[in-house]
Scaffold this motif. Structure first.
Motif, short mmCIF file in Angstrom:
data_model
loop_
_atom_site.label_atom_id
_atom_site.label_comp_id
_atom_site.label_asym_id
_atom_site.label_seq_id
_atom_site.Cartn_x
_atom_site.Cartn_y
_atom_site.Cartn_z
N ASP A 171 -23.84 53.05 16.85
CA ASP A 171 -23.01 52.93 18.05
C ASP A 171 -21.55 53.17 17.66
O ASP A 171 -20.94 52.33 16.98
N PRO A 172 -20.95 54.31 18.05
CA PRO A 172 -19.57 54.59 17.64
C PRO A 172 -18.57 53.56 18.14
O PRO A 172 -17.47 53.45 17.57
N ALA A 173 -18.90 52.79 19.18
CA ALA A 173 -17.97 51.78 19.67
C ALA A 173 -17.92 50.56 18.77
O ALA A 173 -16.98 49.77 18.85
N ASP A 174 -18.92 50.40 17.90
CA ASP A 174 -18.99 49.22 17.03
C ASP A 174 -18.47 49.59 15.64
O ASP A 174 -19.20 49.62 14.65
N LEU A 175 -17.16 49.89 15.57
CA LEU A 175 -16.54 50.32 14.31
C LEU A 175 -15.87 49.14 13.61
O LEU A 175 -15.42 48.19 14.24
N ARG A 176 -15.80 49.23 12.30
CA ARG A 176 -15.00 48.33 11.49
C ARG A 176 -14.43 49.15 10.34
O ARG A 176 -14.78 50.32 10.14
N VAL A 177 -13.54 48.54 9.56
CA VAL A 177 -12.90 49.22 8.44
C VAL A 177 -13.18 48.44 7.17
O VAL A 177 -13.02 47.21 7.13
N ARG A 178 -13.61 49.16 6.14
CA ARG A 178 -13.88 48.57 4.84
C ARG A 178 -12.79 49.03 3.86
O ARG A 178 -12.57 50.22 3.68
N VAL A 179 -12.10 48.05 3.24
CA VAL A 179 -11.00 48.34 2.33
C VAL A 179 -11.33 47.76 0.96
O VAL A 179 -11.78 46.61 0.85
N ASP A 180 -11.12 48.56 -0.08
CA ASP A 180 -11.30 48.10 -1.46
C ASP A 180 -9.94 47.72 -2.02
O ASP A 180 -9.12 48.60 -2.34
N LEU A 181 -9.69 46.41 -2.15
CA LEU A 181 -8.42 45.92 -2.69
C LEU A 181 -8.57 45.51 -4.14
O LEU A 181 -9.65 45.11 -4.58
N LEU A 182 -7.48 45.63 -4.88
CA LEU A 182 -7.46 45.06 -6.23
C LEU A 182 -7.68 43.55 -6.15
O LEU A 182 -7.22 42.90 -5.20
N SER A 183 -8.37 43.02 -7.14
CA SER A 183 -8.72 41.60 -7.08
C SER A 183 -7.47 40.72 -7.04
O SER A 183 -7.47 39.68 -6.40
N ARG A 184 -6.39 41.14 -7.69
CA ARG A 184 -5.17 40.32 -7.66
C ARG A 184 -4.51 40.32 -6.28
O ARG A 184 -3.75 39.41 -5.96
N ASP A 185 -4.78 41.35 -5.48
CA ASP A 185 -4.29 41.36 -4.10
C ASP A 185 -5.26 40.66 -3.16
O ASP A 185 -4.84 40.00 -2.20
N ALA A 186 -6.55 40.80 -3.42
CA ALA A 186 -7.56 40.22 -2.53
C ALA A 186 -7.51 38.70 -2.51
O ALA A 186 -7.88 38.08 -1.50
N VAL A 187 -7.05 38.07 -3.60
CA VAL A 187 -7.02 36.60 -3.63
C VAL A 187 -6.01 36.05 -2.63
O VAL A 187 -6.08 34.87 -2.26
N ARG A 188 -5.08 36.88 -2.16
CA ARG A 188 -4.08 36.41 -1.19
C ARG A 188 -4.49 36.68 0.25
O ARG A 188 -3.78 36.29 1.18
N VAL A 189 -5.62 37.34 0.44
CA VAL A 189 -6.08 37.70 1.78
C VAL A 189 -7.03 36.63 2.28
O VAL A 189 -7.91 36.16 1.54
N GLU A 207 -15.23 39.69 0.73
CA GLU A 207 -16.45 39.48 -0.05
C GLU A 207 -16.13 38.74 -1.35
O GLU A 207 -15.07 38.98 -1.96
N PRO A 208 -17.03 37.85 -1.79
CA PRO A 208 -16.73 36.99 -2.93
C PRO A 208 -16.89 37.66 -4.29
O PRO A 208 -16.45 37.09 -5.29
N ALA A 209 -17.51 38.81 -4.36
CA ALA A 209 -17.77 39.46 -5.64
C ALA A 209 -16.95 40.74 -5.75
O ALA A 209 -16.73 41.45 -4.77
N ALA A 210 -16.51 41.04 -6.96
CA ALA A 210 -15.74 42.25 -7.24
C ALA A 210 -16.60 43.24 -8.02
O ALA A 210 -17.54 42.85 -8.72
N THR A 211 -16.27 44.51 -7.88
CA THR A 211 -16.96 45.57 -8.61
C THR A 211 -15.94 46.35 -9.42
O THR A 211 -14.77 46.44 -9.05
N THR A 212 -16.41 46.93 -10.51
CA THR A 212 -15.53 47.70 -11.38
C THR A 212 -15.48 49.14 -10.91
O THR A 212 -16.52 49.79 -10.76
N ARG A 213 -14.30 49.64 -10.66
CA ARG A 213 -14.09 51.02 -10.26
C ARG A 213 -13.12 51.67 -11.25
O ARG A 213 -12.22 51.01 -11.78
N ILE A 214 -13.30 52.96 -11.46
CA ILE A 214 -12.42 53.72 -12.36
C ILE A 214 -11.41 54.46 -11.50
O ILE A 214 -11.77 55.22 -10.60
N SER A 215 -10.13 54.23 -11.76
CA SER A 215 -9.07 54.86 -10.99
C SER A 215 -8.91 56.32 -11.38
O SER A 215 -9.56 56.83 -12.29
#
Length: 395
Positions: free
Chosen positions: A230-248, A272-280
């Motif tokens: 359903d295109p009306a049921d949109l959300r946005v997924r953002v991958d933040l650095l863990s040091r930034d996510a702790v303040r959100v 989300e409570p778990a972090a994943t490793t990504r290569i920049s």
């Protein structure tokens, strides 16, 4: 008189030389300190996605009929048929298997003929036993035979009827066996007109996002066919650095931009409570945490935003209203302290300050400055404490 003129000329030349050797004021750009609202934000790339995406897969192995639906077509839950699955064609027989099948068909045909003969025999026997039973009944009424002989005649009639039913059932079995052997030998109808299909209906109302398997082909069980959402049921997924996510925190305000349309208000829905490793892009391992944003505002303002679109998400961590602020371009380090140059009586004066909240544009001044002070923007290495300055433009 001539000497007086020469003396005045020498004095004028000396004054010009002294004036030329005096240090000139450095041209600077000034900004006036005043109250403003400071928003402390985190900005990163995000991905717009439909909250619930349904993948319709083949429940069984079979032959997929060509899917005529295209991406963007509307579907209704339980009503729109998105795919048709027919049975697989029978396996091809080699020479030996075909010979065995032909022999089996001949044997089945002979068995049918034998069963037909048995039916005819049972019908004749039944007709005779019925006649005998009727004759015995007539004789019994005249008192010629005993009751026992009448019962025997009726028993033989009923037995013959049961034998006829058994013969007919045996004939039906032999017919089915012959049909089964013939189907194995001949295979299914060439046009497939005698086959039925499994209809796969849309599990949810919405639109076709992608047709994963379109052409007429044989598919295995579990093969993904189409994606529905359903295109009306949109959300946005953002991958933040863990040091930034702790303040959100959930409930924080956010803003979606950089997608080609106007800014869209949003709210942090979940961290989300778990972090994943990504290569920049620089090859550095980063711990990334996924943050989900709920889009706010009228849906018509984001009709052009689709599933999988790249966006820029800005999350507001803190808002300080009426904060005495200074542009970040006026800040510099004085040892371990923050400092700035203040324009005072035509000279630059170095002043140590204390900062509070800060973003990319301005910082909150807690101590060291007063409203209305003029500070130097982007001071060069020519500026020091006490350097004469001249504004290059009005503040």
């Amino acid at each position: 008189m001539r000497r007086t003129i020469l003396a005045l000329a020498a004095l004028a030349l000396l004054a010009l030389t002294v004036w030329a050797l005096l240090p000139r004021p450095v041209a600077v750009e000034l900004a006036r300190i005043g109250p403003r609202t400071i928003d402390v934000t985190i900005e990163d790339e995000g991905l717009a996605e439909i909250r619930e995406v349904f993948v319709v897969s083949a429940p069984i192995a079979g032959r997929l009929r060509r899917i005529d639906l295209q991406a963007g077509d509307p579907v209704v839950a339980g009503q729109t048929v998105v795919a048709l699955l027919g049975p697989l064609a029978p396996a091809l027989l080699d020479t030996r298997s075909r010979a065995v099948a032909r022999a089996g068909l001949a044997a089945a045909t002979a068995a049918v003929e034998l069963a037909q003969a048995q039916v005819a025999q049972a019908e004749a026997t039944l007709a005779f036993r019925i006649t005998e039973a009727d004759r015995a009944a007539a004789l019994f009424e005249r008192g010629t035979i005993s009751r026992h002989l009448l019962d025997l005649a009726q028993l033989e009639r009923d037995t013959a009827a049961a034998a006829l039913d058994s013969a007919r059932a045996n004939l039906a079995v032999r017919d089915r066996e012959r049909d089964s052997t013939a189907a194995l030998l001949n295979g299914a109808a060439a046009d497939g007109s005698d086959t039925c299909c499994v209809e796969l209906a849309a599990p949810q109302s919405g639109r076709i996002l992608r047709v994963l398997t379109e052409d007429d082909q044989v598919v295995a069980a579990g093969t993904p066919l189409v994606e529905i959402g359903d295109p009306a049921d949109l959300r946005v997924r953002v991958d933040l650095l863990s040091r930034d996510a702790v303040r959100v925190r959930p409930g924080m305000a956010a803003r979606i931009a950089g997608w080609g349309g106007g800014d869209i208000p949003a709210t942090v829905d979940r961290v989300e409570p778990a972090a994943t490793t990504r290569i920049s892009a620089l090859g550095i391992d980063e711990q990334r945490v996924q943050v989900l944003l709920r889009l706010d505002g009228p849906p018509q303002d984001r009709q052009a935003l689709g599933h999988g679109y790249r966006v820029m998400a800005q999350i507001t961590l803190l808002t300080v209203p009426d904060a005495l602020s200074i542009p970040v371009g006026a800040l510099l380090r004085d040892g371990s302290d923050w400092a700035t140059f203040v324009a005072q009586d035509g000279r630059a004066r170095l002043r140590t300050i204390t900062l509070g909240a800060r973003n990319d544009m301005a910082a909150q001044v807690l101590d060291g400055l007063a409203p209305g002070d003029l500070v130097l923007l982007h001071p060069s290495d020519l500026i020091a404490d006490g350097t004469a300055i001249a504004p290059s433009a009005g503040p």
